[in-house]
Design a protein around this motif. Structure first.
Motif, PDB file in Angstrom:
ATOM      1  N   ASP A  60       0.984  -1.129  -0.130  1.00  0.00           N
ATOM      2  CA  ASP A  60       0.054   0.167  -0.036  1.00  0.00           C
ATOM      3  C   ASP A  60       0.559   1.743  -0.405  1.00  0.00           C
ATOM      4  OD1 ASP A  60      -2.048  -1.647   0.184  1.00  0.00           O
ATOM      5  OD2 ASP A  60      -2.517  -1.559   2.523  1.00  0.00           O
ATOM      6  N   LEU A  61       1.722   1.846   1.159  1.00  0.00           N
ATOM      7  CA  LEU A  61       2.268   2.321   1.578  1.00  0.00           C
ATOM      8  C   LEU A  61       3.904   2.064   1.601  1.00  0.00           C
ATOM      9  CD1 LEU A  61       0.986   5.093   2.399  1.00  0.00           C
ATOM     10  CD2 LEU A  61       1.285   4.972   0.423  1.00  0.00           C
ATOM     11  N   LYS A  62       5.148   2.561   1.025  1.00  0.00           N
ATOM     12  CA  LYS A  62       6.074   2.844   1.783  1.00  0.00           C
ATOM     13  C   LYS A  62       7.429   3.503   2.055  1.00  0.00           C
ATOM     14  CE  LYS A  62       8.358   0.605  -2.265  1.00  0.00           C
ATOM     15  NZ  LYS A  62       7.336   1.164  -2.961  1.00  0.00           N
ATOM     16  N   VAL A  63       8.580   3.774   2.942  1.00  0.00           N
ATOM     17  CA  VAL A  63       8.967   4.770   2.836  1.00  0.00           C
ATOM     18  C   VAL A  63       9.928   5.375   1.385  1.00  0.00           C
ATOM     19  CG1 VAL A  63      10.855   5.632   3.512  1.00  0.00           C
ATOM     20  CG2 VAL A  63       9.849   4.943   5.526  1.00  0.00           C
ATOM     21  N   GLY A  64       9.550   6.149   1.257  1.00  0.00           N
ATOM     22  CA  GLY A  64       9.657   7.094   0.009  1.00  0.00           C
ATOM     23  C   GLY A  64       9.215   6.987  -1.085  1.00  0.00           C
ATOM     24  N   ASP A  65       7.660   6.608  -0.673  1.00  0.00           N
ATOM     25  CA  ASP A  65       6.313   6.777  -2.086  1.00  0.00           C
ATOM     26  C   ASP A  65       6.179   8.015  -2.151  1.00  0.00           C
ATOM     27  OD1 ASP A  65       6.014   4.654  -2.806  1.00  0.00           O
ATOM     28  OD2 ASP A  65       4.252   3.770  -1.341  1.00  0.00           O
ATOM     29  N   ARG A  66       5.821   8.621  -3.561  1.00  0.00           N
ATOM     30  CA  ARG A  66       5.252   9.952  -3.102  1.00  0.00           C
ATOM     31  C   ARG A  66       3.735   9.654  -3.173  1.00  0.00           C
ATOM     32  NH1 ARG A  66       4.964  10.435  -8.196  1.00  0.00           N
ATOM     33  NH2 ARG A  66       5.310  12.672  -8.907  1.00  0.00           N
ATOM     34  N   VAL A  67       3.313  10.688  -2.654  1.00  0.00           N
ATOM     35  CA  VAL A  67       1.862  10.449  -2.523  1.00  0.00           C
ATOM     36  C   VAL A  67       1.000  11.840  -2.154  1.00  0.00           C
ATOM     37  CG1 VAL A  67       2.255   8.577  -1.051  1.00  0.00           C
ATOM     38  CG2 VAL A  67       2.245  11.147  -0.061  1.00  0.00           C
ATOM     39  N   MET A  68      -0.343  11.945  -2.059  1.00  0.00           N
ATOM     40  CA  MET A  68      -1.239  12.610  -1.551  1.00  0.00           C
ATOM     41  C   MET A  68      -1.762  12.454  -0.385  1.00  0.00           C
ATOM     42  SD  MET A  68      -5.039  13.165  -4.124  1.00  0.00           S
ATOM     43  CE  MET A  68      -5.501  11.800  -3.433  1.00  0.00           C
ATOM     44  N   GLY A  69      -1.115  13.305   0.480  1.00  0.00           N
ATOM     45  CA  GLY A  69      -1.604  13.496   1.632  1.00  0.00           C
ATOM     46  C   GLY A  69      -3.265  12.988   2.062  1.00  0.00           C
ATOM     47  N   GLY A  70      -3.409  11.822   3.215  1.00  0.00           N
ATOM     48  CA  GLY A  70      -5.064  11.770   3.738  1.00  0.00           C
ATOM     49  C   GLY A  70      -5.659  12.967   4.364  1.00  0.00           C
ATOM     50  N   MET A  71      -6.565  13.367   4.128  1.00  0.00           N
ATOM     51  CA  MET A  71      -7.410  14.593   5.550  1.00  0.00           C
ATOM     52  C   MET A  71      -8.038  13.504   6.372  1.00  0.00           C
ATOM     53  SD  MET A  71      -9.319  16.672   2.321  1.00  0.00           S
ATOM     54  CE  MET A  71     -10.106  18.054   4.367  1.00  0.00           C
ATOM     55  N   LEU A  72      -8.357  12.517   6.503  1.00  0.00           N
ATOM     56  CA  LEU A  72      -8.988  11.724   7.444  1.00  0.00           C
ATOM     57  C   LEU A  72      -8.054  11.325   8.110  1.00  0.00           C
ATOM     58  CD1 LEU A  72     -12.671  11.077   8.510  1.00  0.00           C
ATOM     59  CD2 LEU A  72     -11.728   9.280   7.484  1.00  0.00           C
ATOM     60  N   LEU A  73      -8.244  11.706   9.519  1.00  0.00           N
ATOM     61  CA  LEU A  73      -7.367  10.698  10.470  1.00  0.00           C
ATOM     62  C   LEU A  73      -8.231   9.885  11.156  1.00  0.00           C
ATOM     63  CD1 LEU A  73      -6.136  14.480  11.838  1.00  0.00           C
ATOM     64  CD2 LEU A  73      -4.506  12.201  10.057  1.00  0.00           C
ATOM     65  N   ARG A  74      -6.904   8.549  11.347  1.00  0.00           N
ATOM     66  CA  ARG A  74      -7.682   7.704  12.218  1.00  0.00           C
ATOM     67  C   ARG A  74      -9.456   7.378  12.645  1.00  0.00           C
ATOM     68  NH1 ARG A  74      -3.410   9.951  16.681  1.00  0.00           N
ATOM     69  NH2 ARG A  74      -2.015   9.417  15.332  1.00  0.00           N
ATOM     70  N   PRO A  75     -10.222   6.863  12.183  1.00  0.00           N
ATOM     71  CA  PRO A  75     -11.538   6.156  11.320  1.00  0.00           C
ATOM     72  C   PRO A  75     -11.334   5.002  12.775  1.00  0.00           C
ATOM     73  CG  PRO A  75     -10.835   5.936   9.767  1.00  0.00           C
ATOM     74  CD  PRO A  75      -9.984   6.313  10.650  1.00  0.00           C
ATOM     75  N   CYS A  76     -13.188   5.586  13.755  1.00  0.00           N
ATOM     76  CA  CYS A  76     -12.835   4.270  14.971  1.00  0.00           C
ATOM     77  C   CYS A  76     -13.476   2.725  14.048  1.00  0.00           C
ATOM     78  CB  CYS A  76     -14.642   5.217  15.604  1.00  0.00           C
ATOM     79  SG  CYS A  76     -15.961   4.784  14.085  1.00  0.00           S
ATOM     80  N   GLY A  77     -13.847   2.871  12.920  1.00  0.00           N
ATOM     81  CA  GLY A  77     -13.659   1.614  12.365  1.00  0.00           C
ATOM     82  C   GLY A  77     -14.863   0.622  12.836  1.00  0.00           C
ATOM     83  N   THR A  78     -15.809   1.149  14.245  1.00  0.00           N
ATOM     84  CA  THR A  78     -16.797   0.434  14.699  1.00  0.00           C
ATOM     85  C   THR A  78     -18.275   1.301  13.791  1.00  0.00           C
ATOM     86  OG1 THR A  78     -16.902   1.617  16.770  1.00  0.00           O
ATOM     87  CG2 THR A  78     -15.473  -0.635  16.544  1.00  0.00           C
ATOM     88  N   CYS A  79     -17.868   2.290  13.535  1.00  0.00           N
ATOM     89  CA  CYS A  79     -19.268   3.412  13.495  1.00  0.00           C
ATOM     90  C   CYS A  79     -20.342   2.543  12.008  1.00  0.00           C
ATOM     91  CB  CYS A  79     -19.460   4.564  13.314  1.00  0.00           C
ATOM     92  SG  CYS A  79     -18.437   5.436  11.779  1.00  0.00           S
ATOM     93  N   TYR A  80     -21.744   3.336  12.211  1.00  0.00           N
ATOM     94  CA  TYR A  80     -21.852   2.547  10.880  1.00  0.00           C
ATOM     95  C   TYR A  80     -21.212   2.827  10.014  1.00  0.00           C
ATOM     96  CZ  TYR A  80     -26.264   3.206   7.706  1.00  0.00           C
ATOM     97  OH  TYR A  80     -26.950   2.927   6.006  1.00  0.00           O
ATOM     98  N   ASP A  81     -20.911   3.812   9.028  1.00  0.00           N
ATOM     99  CA  ASP A  81     -19.964   4.073   8.538  1.00  0.00           C
ATOM    100  C   ASP A  81     -18.961   3.665   7.876  1.00  0.00           C
ATOM    101  OD1 ASP A  81     -22.283   6.338   6.674  1.00  0.00           O
ATOM    102  OD2 ASP A  81     -20.858   7.296   8.633  1.00  0.00           O
ATOM    103  N   CYS A  82     -18.067   3.235   9.417  1.00  0.00           N
ATOM    104  CA  CYS A  82     -16.775   2.401   9.343  1.00  0.00           C
ATOM    105  C   CYS A  82     -17.248   0.957   9.119  1.00  0.00           C
ATOM    106  CB  CYS A  82     -16.052   2.291  10.188  1.00  0.00           C
ATOM    107  SG  CYS A  82     -15.165   3.650  10.489  1.00  0.00           S
ATOM    108  N   THR A  83     -18.042   0.218   9.114  1.00  0.00           N
ATOM    109  CA  THR A  83     -19.435  -1.305   8.609  1.00  0.00           C
ATOM    110  C   THR A  83     -19.653  -1.454   7.494  1.00  0.00           C
ATOM    111  OG1 THR A  83     -20.115  -0.892  10.755  1.00  0.00           O
ATOM    112  CG2 THR A  83     -18.646  -1.760  11.281  1.00  0.00           C
ATOM    113  N   GLY A  84     -19.795   0.006   6.583  1.00  0.00           N
ATOM    114  CA  GLY A  84     -21.278  -0.044   5.799  1.00  0.00           C
ATOM    115  C   GLY A  84     -20.138   0.162   4.955  1.00  0.00           C
TER     116      GLY A  84
END
Length: 358
Positions: free
Chosen positions: A83-107
């Motif tokens: 997915d990603l490794k040191v040295g990769d050129r990237v477009m940064g993400g905005m969303l930080l650390r989604p909970c993983g358990t809510c309606y939207d994370c599990t849908g």
């Protein structure tokens, strides 16, 4: 590379106050899905003005900008190298650390960006890209395809993600017509290009000469000057659509009357996608009741959608109109230009010149 202990960052320390350049610690602790990026370019979005006014109660001090690109210099323990490794050129993400358990994370994955249990958005409720380094979430960070440079990638982090998804949820078929209100800005000229790449017919509407020129350069089929009366704008759109109006309209204008105009140029039983974030959205009831105009909105793309968007950028040669400012100390000049009617495209702050040649 040896990651330093401190870095420079442009922060606001009180709402409605100017940015100040501070020396602050480089983030050292990475949670499992975090990545640390050495920032090459950060860019300005109109939403940044709302952030600085305190609309989202950003913790203070806060490092600005939610759009940025750079190079990965450290990764968390759960980030897979494919997915990603040191040295990769990237477009940064905005969303930080989604909970993983809510309606939207599990849908459906396409709704993950709406997680209400997230830790925040970079540059909005957490530190952003006006810094030499930034900590972001790998799941919402995209590796850049060949041919997509960092200057282009920075505005794509918000502007690109937003308009790509707006067009996606419009669910139009090749040959149908999309109208874009406020089409001659940083988001609008990208929307025109994505729409054309997907085989849509585009009617672009704006009010400034520079913006109308950008619409034509981006490939709009019909360009309408909204300095005319609303009735003339509606007439022009109807003339270009057999009297019926656009199959969908995307509104990127903050003007108070723009939502009503967007509804008026949309054909009956079809949808307006509201992208701009004015203080109030006002919709004439007749548009809803008698013409059955539906109103939707959109946030940024999800992690997987963002990767699809980047593929489209590379596949179709989507270009980003930018104006560059070099160095964090040039941020006041960038913000002055952002308030000017002469701006055209996206305003970008180059933070690390060396990365532009990677």
């Amino acid at each position: 590379m040896q990651i330093p202990k401190t870095m420079l960052a442009a922060q606001f320390t009180a709402y409605n106050n100017p940015y100040e350049i501070h020396t602050i610690p480089v983030p050292q602790e990475l949670e499992p899905f975090d990545v640390l990026i050495k920032v090459a370019v950060a860019s300005h979005c109109h939403t940044d003005f709302n952030v600085c006014r305190g609309n989202w109660s950003s913790p203070l001090p806060c490092t600005g900008s939610h759009e940025g690109a750079g190079t990965v210099v450290a990764i968390g323990s759960a980030v897979k190298p494919e997915d990603l490794k040191v040295g990769d050129r990237v477009m940064g993400g905005m969303l930080l650390r989604p909970c993983g358990t809510c309606y939207d994370c599990t849908g459906p994955e396409t709704n993950r960006q709406y997680c209400m249990g997230k830790k925040g958005f970079a540059g909005v409720t957490a530190d952003g890209f006006y810094a030499e380094f930034v900590r972001v979430d790998a799941r919402h960070t995209g590796k850049l395809p060949e041919g997509v440079d960092m200057i282009s990638a920075s505005p794509l982090a918000c502007a690109g993600r937003t308009v790509w998804r707006a067009l996606k949820i419009a669910a139009l078929e090749a040959g149908q017509t999309v109208a874009v209100v406020g089409a001659g800005g940083g988001l609008g000229h990208l929307a025109i290009q994505f729409a054309k790449a997907w085989g849509l017919r585009v009617i672009a509407i704006d009010v400034r000469d520079e913006a109308l020129t950008l619409c034509r350069d981006a490939g709009a089929d019909v360009v309408v000057d909204a300095r005319k009366s609303d009735a003339e704008v509606v007439s022009a759109v109807q003339a270009a659509t057999g009297g019926l109006g656009a199959h969908s309209t995307i509104n990127m204008s903050f003007a108070r009357e723009s939502v009503a105009l967007s509804c008026a140029i949309t054909r009956m039983h079809c949808t307006v996608i509201q992208v701009a974030e004015p203080d109030m959205v006002e919709i004439p009831p007749d548009e809803l009741v008698f013409r059955d105009i539906r109103i939707r909105s959109t946030l940024i793309s999800s992690g997987d959608e963002s990767k699809e968007m980047l593929k489209d950028v590379g596949k179709y040669g989507i270009h980003v109109k930018t104006e560059l400012f070099h160095g964090l100390d040039k941020l006041p000049e960038l913000l002055k230009m952002a308030k000017s009617s002469s701006r055209c495209g996206r305003l970008c702050l180059v933070i690390d010149e060396e990365q532009l040649n990677i």
